[in-house]
Design a protein around this motif. Structure first.
Motif, short mmCIF file in Angstrom:
data_model
loop_
_atom_site.label_atom_id
_atom_site.label_comp_id
_atom_site.label_asym_id
_atom_site.label_seq_id
_atom_site.Cartn_x
_atom_site.Cartn_y
_atom_site.Cartn_z
N ASN A 221 28.22 -14.49 12.14
CA ASN A 221 27.26 -15.09 13.08
C ASN A 221 27.43 -16.59 13.22
O ASN A 221 27.34 -17.14 14.32
N ASN B 232 21.87 -8.87 12.65
CA ASN B 232 22.96 -8.05 13.16
C ASN B 232 23.76 -8.85 14.18
O ASN B 232 23.18 -9.49 15.07
N PRO B 233 25.09 -8.83 14.06
CA PRO B 233 25.92 -9.73 14.85
C PRO B 233 25.68 -9.67 16.37
O PRO B 233 25.56 -10.71 17.01
N SER C 285 23.01 -8.52 17.87
CA SER C 285 21.63 -8.94 18.12
C SER C 285 21.52 -10.45 18.14
O SER C 285 20.83 -11.03 18.99
N SER D 181 24.40 -2.44 17.23
CA SER D 181 24.16 -3.88 17.13
C SER D 181 25.04 -4.52 16.06
O SER D 181 25.05 -5.73 15.89
N HIS D 182 25.79 -3.66 15.32
CA HIS D 182 26.75 -4.18 14.34
C HIS D 182 28.16 -4.19 14.92
O HIS D 182 29.09 -4.65 14.28
N GLN D 183 28.33 -3.63 16.13
CA GLN D 183 29.68 -3.47 16.70
C GLN D 183 30.03 -4.67 17.57
O GLN D 183 29.90 -4.64 18.80
#
Ligand code: AMP
Ligand code: MG
Length: 406
Positions: A207, A302-303, A305, A373-375
């Motif tokens: 992030n 989450n990346p 997000s 949301s992690h992809q």
């Protein structure tokens, strides 16, 4: 949950344009003008030639053609940066280079390609093989900018070309809204940085690099405040220090319902925070408020997000700080090239998509990959976010609103 527009109103209501400062042109790129610039000079400042060739009087070329060239003595050469040594007389030519001032007495330039030169009795003579109209290849003074006219007003973004115009007017500095200093903190005991092998349970911090890059790209000063452990004292110390030196702080992680979400604990104590559950997916949780007077965006961890949250809340806020009159990215309406599916859950979904113009120039849209949301790779492959209202998505050929990411 609250609607996106309500959440955005709460955030933007606390954001103001930063103070106006005078900065050197070389440091102004990407900032926004806070003054009206009037042209102190004309651009170009004098009539000059757009071509290499010969300054002449148009009437002297009457009847000139390939077969019957007109011969004129070349009485001087005028380079860019020089001025003609004297007035051009009737029946004379002066060799002239692009950008050189038009000699008094000349009313046109004939380009070198339409001429041939020769020595006649030891003097240079030009043979001109075509007629040219009065004013030919002459760029009049003030052709680009008329002296005294206002050319840029408050709110003008300082693009490379705008900086070029200001430089042509002799400006060395401009009044702008100060470049925002935005601090970025990552939090999480599971996070590590760099190539060393991951221990069980660890992942790498993605992030912070993404958020810092987004800030740089939009013309803010991105301040890397580092990666912090899930430790209340550590987080408090860094947030306090950040509030002193930054115009806004962006944190990621630690704002949800977990046992170690200490960003939430610290901000609740030190700040006047709004804890929001926004009716969007991804990026439902958002913390926003003022901590010791400094705006803080507590983005989800989450990346995807955190980046979507940045787009919807942080970017428009920072653009407002910079004095941009237009704070939003553009939307286009695109035709779905494939079904874009979702499930009904009371939220607006922002799917990572690719948009492109088809052969007829109509926008098309398709998924950019896995929508978790992690992809993050789908975000990396996306150039837009498709805005899918609550429901089960759209079929091929449906019209979809897409927020452009570039
Ligand atoms: P949190 O909001 O702290 O509960 O984090 C939610 C999810 O995002 C977890 O899977 C975290 O491991 C992940 N996450 C949090 N911060 C980062 C980060 N800086 N880079 C990559 N993943 C992160
Ligand atoms: Mg966490």
């Amino acid at each position: 949950m609250i609607p996106l527009e309500e959440a955005r109103r709460r955030v933007f209501g606390d954001i103001e344009a930063l103070p106006i400062v005078e900065v050197p042109l070389a440091e102004a790129r990407g900032l926004v003008l806070a003054e009206t610039v009037a042209a102190a000079e004309a651009i170009p400042p004098f009539a000059n030639t757009a071509m290499d060739g010969f300054a002449i009087r148009s009437a002297d070329l009457d009847g000139a053609s390939e077969s019957t060239p007109v011969a004129l003595p070349v009485v001087a050469t005028v380079a860019a940066g020089a001025v003609a040594p004297r007035r051009l007389g009737a029946g004379e030519a002066m060799r002239i280079m692009t950008g050189a001032p038009i000699p008094d007495g000349a009313d046109a330039v004939v380009m070198v390609e339409l001429t041939e030169t020769a020595e006649v009795d030891g003097a240079e003579t030009v043979h001109v093989k075509a007629e040219v109209p009065e004013g030919n290849h002459i760029r009049p003074a003030g052709d680009d900018v008329v002296e005294g006219t206002p050319i840029f007003g408050p709110g003008t973004p300082l693009t490379p070309a705008t900086l070029g115009v200001l430089a042509s007017l002799g400006r060395e500095s401009v009044q702008v809204h100060r470049r925002p200093r935005i601090g970025v903190i990552s939090t999480g005991d599971e996070l590590v940085v760099g190539p060393r092998a991951l221990k069980p349970g660890q992942i790498r911090d993605s992030n912070r690099p993404s958020l810092l890059a987004l800030l740089e790209e939009m013309g803010a000063e991105a301040i890397d405040l580092g990666l912090k452990r899930d430790d209340e004292r550590v987080i408090e110390t860094s947030l306090r220090a950040a509030a002193e030196r930054c115009d806004a702080i962006i944190t990621s992680g630690g704002v949800s319902m977990g046992d170690f979400d200490f960003v939430k604990a610290v901000l609740s104590r030190l700040g006047e925070m709004n804890w929001m559950q926004v009716a969007i997916k991804p990026a439902k949780p958002l913390a926003f408020g003022l901590m010791l007077g400094t705006p803080v965006f507590g983005l989800p961890g989450n990346p995807v997000s955190s980046l979507v949250s940045f787009e919807l809340f942080a970017r428009p806020s920072i653009r407002r700080m910079m004095g941009h009159p237009e704070t939003e990215r553009r939307h286009v309406v695109a035709l779905a090239d494939e079904p874009l599916r979702r499930s009904a859950d009371g939220k607006v979904h922002f799917q990572r998509v690719r948009v492109w113009p088809d052969a007829d120039g109509a926008w098309r849209v398709a998924s950019a990959g896995g929508q978790g949301s992690h992809q993050l790779t789908a975000m990396a492959n996306a150039n837009g976010l498709a805005v899918l209202p609550d429901g089960d998505g759209v079929d091929t050929g449906a019209r979809v609103r897409v927020l452009l990411l570039s």
